[in-house]
Design an enzyme around this catalytic site. Structure first.
Site, PDB file in Angstrom:
ATOM      1  N   ARG A  12       0.848  -1.203   0.000  1.00  0.00           N
ATOM      2  CA  ARG A  12       0.000   0.000   0.000  1.00  0.00           C
ATOM      3  C   ARG A  12       0.878   1.246   0.000  1.00  0.00           C
ATOM      4  O   ARG A  12       2.100   1.172   0.134  1.00  0.00           O
ATOM      5  CB  ARG A  12      -0.915   0.014   1.225  1.00  0.00           C
ATOM      6  CG  ARG A  12      -0.177   0.071   2.541  1.00  0.00           C
ATOM      7  CD  ARG A  12      -1.149   0.158   3.708  1.00  0.00           C
ATOM      8  NE  ARG A  12      -0.454   0.339   4.971  1.00  0.00           N
ATOM      9  CZ  ARG A  12      -1.065   0.655   6.107  1.00  0.00           C
ATOM     10  NH1 ARG A  12      -2.367   0.808   6.135  1.00  0.00           N
ATOM     11  NH2 ARG A  12      -0.373   0.804   7.213  1.00  0.00           N
ATOM     12  N   GLY A  13       0.230   2.393  -0.123  1.00  0.00           N
ATOM     13  CA  GLY A  13       0.919   3.667   0.009  1.00  0.00           C
ATOM     14  C   GLY A  13       2.051   3.859  -0.970  1.00  0.00           C
ATOM     15  O   GLY A  13       1.982   3.450  -2.130  1.00  0.00           O
ATOM     16  N   ASP A  51       7.092 -10.962   8.024  1.00  0.00           N
ATOM     17  CA  ASP A  51       6.692  -9.985   9.032  1.00  0.00           C
ATOM     18  C   ASP A  51       7.956  -9.335   9.581  1.00  0.00           C
ATOM     19  O   ASP A  51       8.776  -9.998  10.226  1.00  0.00           O
ATOM     20  CB  ASP A  51       5.914 -10.675  10.150  1.00  0.00           C
ATOM     21  CG  ASP A  51       5.348  -9.684  11.165  1.00  0.00           C
ATOM     22  OD1 ASP A  51       5.668  -8.482  11.076  1.00  0.00           O
ATOM     23  OD2 ASP A  51       4.587 -10.124  12.050  1.00  0.00           O
ATOM     24  N   ASN A  76      11.334   0.840   2.529  1.00  0.00           N
ATOM     25  CA  ASN A  76      10.207   1.757   2.616  1.00  0.00           C
ATOM     26  C   ASN A  76       9.305   1.480   3.816  1.00  0.00           C
ATOM     27  O   ASN A  76       8.719   2.396   4.391  1.00  0.00           O
ATOM     28  CB  ASN A  76       9.383   1.660   1.318  1.00  0.00           C
ATOM     29  CG  ASN A  76       7.999   2.257   1.450  1.00  0.00           C
ATOM     30  OD1 ASN A  76       7.833   3.473   1.507  1.00  0.00           O
ATOM     31  ND2 ASN A  76       6.980   1.403   1.515  1.00  0.00           N
ATOM     32  N   SER A 127      13.151   9.963   7.577  1.00  0.00           N
ATOM     33  CA  SER A 127      12.125  10.935   7.935  1.00  0.00           C
ATOM     34  C   SER A 127      12.818  12.143   8.526  1.00  0.00           C
ATOM     35  O   SER A 127      13.959  12.049   9.009  1.00  0.00           O
ATOM     36  CB  SER A 127      11.174  10.319   8.964  1.00  0.00           C
ATOM     37  OG  SER A 127      10.383  11.309   9.602  1.00  0.00           O
ATOM     38  N   TYR A 140       9.600   6.442  17.529  1.00  0.00           N
ATOM     39  CA  TYR A 140       9.757   6.552  16.071  1.00  0.00           C
ATOM     40  C   TYR A 140      11.041   7.282  15.720  1.00  0.00           C
ATOM     41  O   TYR A 140      11.833   6.828  14.873  1.00  0.00           O
ATOM     42  CB  TYR A 140       8.550   7.283  15.481  1.00  0.00           C
ATOM     43  CG  TYR A 140       8.603   7.454  13.983  1.00  0.00           C
ATOM     44  CD1 TYR A 140       8.476   6.366  13.133  1.00  0.00           C
ATOM     45  CD2 TYR A 140       8.777   8.720  13.412  1.00  0.00           C
ATOM     46  CE1 TYR A 140       8.524   6.514  11.749  1.00  0.00           C
ATOM     47  CE2 TYR A 140       8.818   8.880  12.038  1.00  0.00           C
ATOM     48  CZ  TYR A 140       8.694   7.777  11.210  1.00  0.00           C
ATOM     49  OH  TYR A 140       8.741   7.932   9.846  1.00  0.00           O
ATOM     50  N   LYS A 144      14.458   6.086  13.677  1.00  0.00           N
ATOM     51  CA  LYS A 144      14.924   6.735  12.455  1.00  0.00           C
ATOM     52  C   LYS A 144      16.347   7.306  12.618  1.00  0.00           C
ATOM     53  O   LYS A 144      17.117   7.348  11.656  1.00  0.00           O
ATOM     54  CB  LYS A 144      13.951   7.838  12.029  1.00  0.00           C
ATOM     55  CG  LYS A 144      12.605   7.311  11.542  1.00  0.00           C
ATOM     56  CD  LYS A 144      12.772   6.401  10.332  1.00  0.00           C
ATOM     57  CE  LYS A 144      11.447   5.991   9.717  1.00  0.00           C
ATOM     58  NZ  LYS A 144      11.610   5.143   8.515  1.00  0.00           N
ATOM     59  N   THR A 175       0.416  10.367   3.157  1.00  0.00           N
ATOM     60  CA  THR A 175       0.358   8.932   3.416  1.00  0.00           C
ATOM     61  C   THR A 175      -0.612   8.652   4.551  1.00  0.00           C
ATOM     62  O   THR A 175      -0.976   9.544   5.319  1.00  0.00           O
ATOM     63  CB  THR A 175       1.735   8.384   3.839  1.00  0.00           C
ATOM     64  OG1 THR A 175       2.113   8.990   5.088  1.00  0.00           O
ATOM     65  CG2 THR A 175       2.790   8.662   2.794  1.00  0.00           C
TER      66      THR A 175
END
Length: 233
Positions: A12-13, A51, A76, A127, A140, A144, A175
């Site tokens: 997706r995305g 996974d 990604n 990011s 998060y 990153k 997104t």
């Protein structure tokens, strides 16, 4: 000349958009997702079903691909949770690090022989949080920042083998993750003030297509007038 490119999070995305764009121009796409069902309708030549929350499962999954040469690996896939340090659970920390860091390192390690054979490209979708953090983004952002460290070390280690390594730091693109982040901050979102997935995908393709005598080590992008993240009201 067509390339063989593996894209994680292709169900997706942005990952799906990349798979579509790469396939449309004749590249051989290896699409990763957590399940085969997630890749329904996604153009791809091979599937890597694994996974990323379970890094130990990757060795068997990669062995099943039988890929001797890989022109590019696009990292990604990723997960995000918004919570203050005082409330972030151990489960969230472990999952975030497993998906965003440990699996990235392990997948890269497993595919390095194939990447070296092709003098390939490892592309890390990072990011802005990988450079500067913010309240409630500790897990998060930490993941990153770690991703930047992996990329920097890999670049230094693999230059002699002809590998190219890019860290891409896009800010505010449209997104589900960005929308979810805004919801968790109780903040408004305006897609007209964000970069589109097509724009970000085109940028990635441009970097992957850079001439053999050049590499983009790091790239930061943002929309001209991004909407700040702030509570409604």
């Amino acid at each position: 000349m067509s390339k063989t490119i593996l894209v994680t999070g292709a169900g997706r995305g942005l990952g799906r958009t990349l798979a579509e764009r790469l396939s449309a121009r004749g590249d051989t796409v290896i699409a990763h997702a957590r399940s085969a069902e997630a890749l329904a309708g996604v153009p791809h030549a091979k599937a890597l079903v694994a996974d990323l929350a379970d890094p130990a499962s990757l060795a068997e999954a990669v062995a099943g691909l039988g890929v001797d040469r890989l022109d590019a690996l696009v990292h990604n896939a990723g997960v995000l949770n918004v919570s203050p340090v005082a409330e972030e659970t151990l489960e969230v920390w472990q999952r975030t690090m497993a998906v965003n860091v440990v699996s990235v390192a392990e997948l890269t390690r497993l595919l390095l022989p194939s990447l070296r054979a092709a003098r390939g490209h490892v592309f890390f979708l990072n990011s802005g949080a990988g450079l500067n953090t913010a309240p409630r983004l500790a897990s998060y952002s930490a993941s990153k920042h770690a991703l930047k460290a992996i990329a920097d070390a890999l670049r230094a280690e693999e230059q002699a083998n002809g590998l190219r390594v890019t860290s891409f730091y896009p800010s505010h693109f449209d997104t589900d993750m960005q929308r979810g982040l805004r919801d968790q901050y109780d903040s408004d979102y305006d897609p007209s003030r964000a970069m589109s997935q097509e724009t970000v995908a085109s940028t990635i393709l441009t970097v992957l297509d850079a001439p053999a005598d050049m590499v983009v080590n790091e790239l930061r992008t943002e929309p001209p007038n991004p909407l700040p993240i702030r509570p409604r009201g």
